[in-house]
Design a protein around this motif. Structure first.
Motif, PDB file in Angstrom:
ATOM      1  N   VAL A  44     -45.896 -13.470 -20.804  1.00  0.00           N
ATOM      2  CA  VAL A  44     -46.632 -14.143 -19.742  1.00  0.00           C
ATOM      3  C   VAL A  44     -47.937 -14.663 -20.326  1.00  0.00           C
ATOM      4  CG1 VAL A  44     -47.838 -13.795 -17.555  1.00  0.00           C
ATOM      5  CG2 VAL A  44     -45.633 -12.723 -17.937  1.00  0.00           C
TER       6      VAL A  44
ATOM      7  N   GLU B  70     -43.840  -9.983 -19.094  1.00  0.00           N
ATOM      8  CA  GLU B  70     -43.540  -9.865 -17.664  1.00  0.00           C
ATOM      9  C   GLU B  70     -43.369  -8.397 -17.287  1.00  0.00           C
ATOM     10  OE1 GLU B  70     -40.290 -12.185 -16.143  1.00  0.00           O
ATOM     11  OE2 GLU B  70     -41.007 -13.999 -17.122  1.00  0.00           O
TER      12      GLU B  70
ATOM     13  N   CYS C 211     -51.939 -18.442 -17.985  1.00  0.00           N
ATOM     14  CA  CYS C 211     -50.926 -17.526 -17.458  1.00  0.00           C
ATOM     15  C   CYS C 211     -51.206 -17.055 -16.033  1.00  0.00           C
ATOM     16  CB  CYS C 211     -50.791 -16.307 -18.363  1.00  0.00           C
ATOM     17  SG  CYS C 211     -52.312 -15.362 -18.545  1.00  0.00           S
TER      18      CYS C 211
ATOM     19  N   LYS D  14     -48.532 -17.824 -13.455  1.00  0.00           N
ATOM     20  CA  LYS D  14     -47.318 -17.027 -13.676  1.00  0.00           C
ATOM     21  C   LYS D  14     -47.539 -15.593 -13.165  1.00  0.00           C
ATOM     22  CE  LYS D  14     -43.263 -15.970 -15.279  1.00  0.00           C
ATOM     23  NZ  LYS D  14     -42.042 -16.410 -14.643  1.00  0.00           N
TER      24      LYS D  14
ATOM     25  N   SER E 124     -47.253 -15.606  -9.478  1.00  0.00           N
ATOM     26  CA  SER E 124     -45.872 -15.691  -9.013  1.00  0.00           C
ATOM     27  C   SER E 124     -45.145 -14.363  -9.197  1.00  0.00           C
ATOM     28  CB  SER E 124     -45.123 -16.824  -9.709  1.00  0.00           C
ATOM     29  OG  SER E 124     -44.897 -16.535 -11.060  1.00  0.00           O
TER      30      SER E 124
END
Length: 84
Positions: A3, A11, A41, A44, A47
């Motif tokens: 990530v 992740e 990042c 990300k 999310s």
């Protein structure tokens, strides 16, 4: 999958920190440094955290620290692992 390329955060690591109570990108950054260098990042991370999926949201709503180790005891130490 990575990530955060700047600090080599995956992740899996972000999800582990989230499971430990990190509910926001800022809390993930405090636990791992992810998102504190170039910032690419952060979206990300957002999310991965999702919306309203914080397992410790009730602690935040009560004004208590969300990054505690136990079942809501603010006296317990955080279990988050720092980035290498």
């Amino acid at each position: 999958m990575y990530v955060c390329s700047c600090f080599g955060i995956t992740e899996k690591q972000v999800k582990e920190h989230a499971d430990a109570g990190a509910c926001t990108p800022r809390q993930i950054a405090s636990a791992s440094k992810a998102g504190t260098d170039c910032g690419s990042c952060v979206r990300k991370i957002q999310s991965l955290l999702g919306r309203g999926g914080c397992p410790r949201r009730e602690l935040l709503d009560q004004g208590l620290p969300a990054l505690t180790a136990g079942a809501g005891s603010p006296d317990e130490a955080p279990l988050l692992k720092e980035a290498a």
